[in-house]
Scaffold this active site. Sequence first.
Site, PDB file in Angstrom:
ATOM      1  CG  ASN A 107      -0.345  -0.108   2.536  1.00 14.74           C
ATOM      2  OD1 ASN A 107       0.785  -0.552   2.656  1.00 14.74           O
ATOM      3  ND2 ASN A 107      -1.057   0.303   3.567  1.00 14.74           N
ATOM      4  CG  ASP A 287       0.310  -3.809  10.589  1.00  7.53           C
ATOM      5  OD1 ASP A 287       0.708  -3.318   9.505  1.00  7.53           O
ATOM      6  OD2 ASP A 287      -0.893  -3.806  10.928  1.00  7.53           O
TER       7      ASP A 287
HETATM    8  O1  DOR Z   1      -3.103   0.255  11.213  1.00 11.74           O
HETATM    9  C1  DOR Z   1      -2.794  -0.064  10.092  1.00 11.74           C
HETATM   10  N1  DOR Z   1      -1.947   0.666   9.363  1.00 11.74           N
HETATM   11  N2  DOR Z   1      -3.326  -1.176   9.575  1.00 11.74           N
HETATM   12  C2  DOR Z   1      -3.141  -1.513   8.293  1.00 11.74           C
HETATM   13  O2  DOR Z   1      -3.682  -2.495   7.863  1.00 11.74           O
HETATM   14  C3  DOR Z   1      -2.332  -0.655   7.410  1.00 11.74           C
HETATM   15  C4  DOR Z   1      -1.406   0.171   8.154  1.00 11.74           C
HETATM   16  C5  DOR Z   1      -0.814   1.308   7.353  1.00 11.74           C
HETATM   17  O3  DOR Z   1      -0.334   1.068   6.243  1.00 11.74           O
HETATM   18  O4  DOR Z   1      -0.810   2.438   7.848  1.00 11.74           O
HETATM   19 ZN    ZN Z   2      -3.450  -4.908   7.948  1.00 18.58          ZN
HETATM   20 ZN    ZN Z   3      -0.186  -3.961   7.668  1.00 16.47          ZN
END
Ligand code: DOR
Ligand code: ZN
Ligand code: ZN
Length: 417
Positions: A107, A287
């Site tokens: 992303n 994450d």
């Molecule tokens: O808290 C989050 N931040 N969850 C996600 O799935 C994506 C991530 C982000 O890219 O900021």
């Molecule tokens: Zn996620």
């Molecule tokens: Zn993630």
Amino acid sequence: MLIKNARISTIDNEYEIKDIYIKDGKIAEITSDIDTLDIIKGTFLSSDEIIKKLEIIDLKGEKYLIPGIIDAHVHMRDPGLTHKEDLYTGSRACAKGGITTFIDMPNTVPTTTNPRALQEKKDLASVKSLVNYGFHFGGTSTDNSDIIPGEGIASTKVFMNISTGKMLVEKDEVLKNIFLKSKMVSVHAEGEMVEKAITYNEKYGKKLYLCHISNKKELDIIRKSRLKAEKKIYTEVTPHHLFLNENDIKGKNEMLLRMKPELKTTHDVEALWEAVNDGTIDTIGTDHAPHLLSEKLEKVTFGIPGVENSLPLMLDAVSKGKITLSKLIQLMSKNPSKIFGIKDRGEIKEGYYGDLVVVDLNKKFILENKTTLSKCGWTPFDGYTGYGKIETTIVNGKIVYNKNQIIENTGSEIEYE
Ligand code: DOR
Ligand code: ZN
Ligand code: ZN
């Protein structure tokens, strides 16, 4: 490089003392006593030259040597969102956190959803990253299943719930095609989406990686599904879901501790620790989702940084008896390597890369905003003290972090079996 008298974790909290000789980036020998004379015999250099050239680290039977951490879930923001983090700053933060390999999420801007964007990331990482790296490809709502690469990626990542970046995939037909065309699918799935992901994997997929499982209900679904599923289901948990809960979201933390999935109840946190120890959970992924403090405070923004915190927090859990060191190694190195089919990394083994971390379980650490290397400049654990200090991080046989200092390096792209 010769590492002498290292404590190597065996089962539970047992250890053996070993010497490790690393040659050309890979572990050449592990025995109870490596004599520099033996190394000399294997080369045509004189003993003086060898001693001068050979980096010798003596851990004196006191410090542990563990395999480098493999974090299969990070958002390095490069390209496109590099005011938050980039592959240089993010990989420095990894080196400090004992992470010798990271796998980045799609992303970014542009999203990693076509081979050109994937190649662009690989090119950026090859010059910017201090540690080793790999990439997840992203599935799109417009159905890019025809261009999912057959090799050179860890998995296809699918967002089944709304999160940072507009990558939600909802249509059944598209999900079906992505599962059909992927060697492995990693999902951001929460609540009933966990069940849906498991069903699609069973019907159309090959292997499923469930990112950041965060509550008891999801764990129960996984346990039940595994009893009858024929396809593999792997489960990840984040350190923040293990070390924080919904009661921490108050006062100055109200805006900071927002992420997807959100923090859960203390009851859920207990269930997660139980699942860590009973084998329901396979990996710990951070994450790592850096955002600037100003962005976090301005409006609700999901994500918190993680790569500098995960190993210290988990080592502290070892010192508190919540898990064993061998379990930590399994969750943070061995399993991520096995699950994503990473070649020759994740264990201390002859023939494997010299990706290693020296840790002192008796030494105190403190996590602080002011020492944060991530470009976002803050940590959700500011002021946290615990036991288990990262002393040295070694990537492909080279020291990249030693006693609070970064040593510049270029990491390698991981290879897949
Ligand atoms: O808290 C989050 N931040 N969850 C996600 O799935 C994506 C991530 C982000 O890219 O900021
Ligand atoms: Zn996620
Ligand atoms: Zn993630």
